[in-house]
Design an enzyme around this catalytic site. Sequence first.
Site, PDB file in Angstrom:
ATOM      1  N   ASP A   7     -46.625 -78.352 -24.893  1.00  0.00           N
ATOM      2  CA  ASP A   7     -45.186 -78.632 -24.697  1.00  0.00           C
ATOM      3  C   ASP A   7     -45.040 -79.697 -23.619  1.00  0.00           C
ATOM      4  O   ASP A   7     -45.960 -79.940 -22.829  1.00  0.00           O
ATOM      5  CB  ASP A   7     -44.404 -77.373 -24.304  1.00  0.00           C
ATOM      6  N   SER A   8     -43.849 -80.294 -23.586  1.00  0.00           N
ATOM      7  CA  SER A   8     -43.563 -81.265 -22.538  1.00  0.00           C
ATOM      8  C   SER A   8     -43.511 -80.572 -21.169  1.00  0.00           C
ATOM      9  O   SER A   8     -43.622 -81.232 -20.148  1.00  0.00           O
ATOM     10  CB  SER A   8     -42.221 -81.932 -22.812  1.00  0.00           C
ATOM     11  N   CYS A  70     -43.080 -77.769 -29.148  1.00  0.00           N
ATOM     12  CA  CYS A  70     -42.078 -78.692 -28.625  1.00  0.00           C
ATOM     13  C   CYS A  70     -41.426 -79.361 -29.828  1.00  0.00           C
ATOM     14  O   CYS A  70     -42.074 -80.138 -30.539  1.00  0.00           O
ATOM     15  CB  CYS A  70     -42.768 -79.733 -27.736  1.00  0.00           C
ATOM     16  N   ASN A  71     -40.174 -79.030 -30.065  1.00  0.00           N
ATOM     17  CA  ASN A  71     -39.468 -79.595 -31.223  1.00  0.00           C
ATOM     18  C   ASN A  71     -39.349 -81.101 -31.121  1.00  0.00           C
ATOM     19  O   ASN A  71     -39.370 -81.810 -32.109  1.00  0.00           O
ATOM     20  CB  ASN A  71     -38.067 -79.011 -31.324  1.00  0.00           C
ATOM     21  N   GLU A 162     -36.519 -77.279 -16.134  1.00  0.00           N
ATOM     22  CA  GLU A 162     -37.757 -77.754 -15.484  1.00  0.00           C
ATOM     23  C   GLU A 162     -37.622 -77.752 -13.964  1.00  0.00           C
ATOM     24  O   GLU A 162     -38.582 -77.525 -13.240  1.00  0.00           O
ATOM     25  CB  GLU A 162     -38.119 -79.160 -15.975  1.00  0.00           C
ATOM     26  N   CYS A 194     -35.096 -76.023 -29.592  1.00  0.00           N
ATOM     27  CA  CYS A 194     -35.882 -76.509 -28.455  1.00  0.00           C
ATOM     28  C   CYS A 194     -36.519 -75.280 -27.829  1.00  0.00           C
ATOM     29  O   CYS A 194     -35.838 -74.264 -27.613  1.00  0.00           O
ATOM     30  CB  CYS A 194     -34.968 -77.204 -27.442  1.00  0.00           C
ATOM     31  N   THR A 195     -37.809 -75.360 -27.553  1.00  0.00           N
ATOM     32  CA  THR A 195     -38.503 -74.161 -27.067  1.00  0.00           C
ATOM     33  C   THR A 195     -38.122 -73.793 -25.637  1.00  0.00           C
ATOM     34  O   THR A 195     -38.476 -72.707 -25.168  1.00  0.00           O
ATOM     35  CB  THR A 195     -40.035 -74.331 -27.184  1.00  0.00           C
ATOM     36  N   HIS A 196     -37.407 -74.664 -24.954  1.00  0.00           N
ATOM     37  CA  HIS A 196     -36.886 -74.274 -23.636  1.00  0.00           C
ATOM     38  C   HIS A 196     -35.664 -73.329 -23.792  1.00  0.00           C
ATOM     39  O   HIS A 196     -35.360 -72.569 -22.870  1.00  0.00           O
ATOM     40  CB  HIS A 196     -36.412 -75.488 -22.836  1.00  0.00           C
TER      41      HIS A 196
HETATM   42  N1  DGL Z   1     -39.400 -77.787 -25.310  1.00  0.00           N
HETATM   43  C1  DGL Z   1     -39.149 -79.114 -25.816  1.00  0.00           C
HETATM   44  C2  DGL Z   1     -38.544 -78.996 -27.210  1.00  0.00           C
HETATM   45  O1  DGL Z   1     -38.770 -77.995 -27.871  1.00  0.00           O
HETATM   46  C3  DGL Z   1     -38.336 -79.849 -24.790  1.00  0.00           C
HETATM   47  C4  DGL Z   1     -38.386 -81.305 -24.947  1.00  0.00           C
HETATM   48  C5  DGL Z   1     -38.059 -82.110 -23.716  1.00  0.00           C
HETATM   49  O2  DGL Z   1     -38.951 -82.220 -22.899  1.00  0.00           O
HETATM   50  O3  DGL Z   1     -36.970 -82.669 -23.647  1.00  0.00           O
HETATM   51  O4  DGL Z   1     -37.887 -79.882 -27.686  1.00  0.00           O
END
Ligand code: DGL
Length: 270
Positions: A7-8, A70-71, A162, A194-196
């Site tokens: 993930d990011s 991470c989508n 974050e 989004c996984t966040h």
């Molecule tokens: N968790 C990432 C997602 O699912 C976040 C992407 C981001 O860093 O903006 O999209």
Amino acid sequence: MAVGVFDSGLGGLTVLDAVTKRLPDVPFVYFGDNAHAPYGVRTPDDIFKLTTAGVERLWAEGCDLVVLACNTAAAAALKRMQETWLPRDKRVLGVLVPMIEAVTERNWGDNSPPREVAVKHVAFFATPATVASRAFQRELAFRAIGVDVEAQPCGGVVDAIEQGDEILAEALVRGHVDALKRRMPHPEAAVLGCTHYPLMERVFAEALGPGVKVYSQANLVAESLADYLTRRPEMLGQGKKAKFLTTGDPRSVSDRATQFLRKKVVFEAA
Ligand code: DGL
């Protein structure tokens, strides 16, 4: 035998948590590109470069199979990675399709023509880059007809998460839900793309109100990964040890991860 989770930043931990519970014998190596988060405001080229660098780092840990949790990376880079970059003996799986299969009530591998499904009005919340890619609408159109999708780019939410600023993240989520409801007052389903966002799921659900089914990815991805590994057990790589890697500052990333997951997580430098 190890599988990589990319993930990011911190969001993929929601997926990691679910896959670890579903597959307790598999060591997972997590890579958070915290130094470069958020990806959601970056260009597709930039996202491709960062994602491929992270995935290569996971290969070095003995993970032949990497889940892009991470989508944004999946929407902006996965197709290009699979078509132009991925070696034959490696696999990278995305997180969008398992969720779309759930919304459209399909099983994996069901390639029958698109058909009418129960839900007609879907609210889609994701990062600006994921929304701009239109990957969700494209994948949905392969499987379902007659579904009206209203997509809301949720600028700022990933950044606030974050930074560990839950109050700001909550305020932003409420604002984004209000903005979407002005365009689609009565969604039947809401997809957290989004996984966040599962870290803010309660706030999304409250702001959306009762009667809206909220789809969040973690468990859907865990089921889909378990199913994949039953079909392709040879994709369990040579790695032996679960670990957490970050491009950011390991100490502060560990603190924020521990705060969000409500259990101790220790990152090391990638
Ligand atoms: N968790 C990432 C997602 O699912 C976040 C992407 C981001 O860093 O903006 O999209």
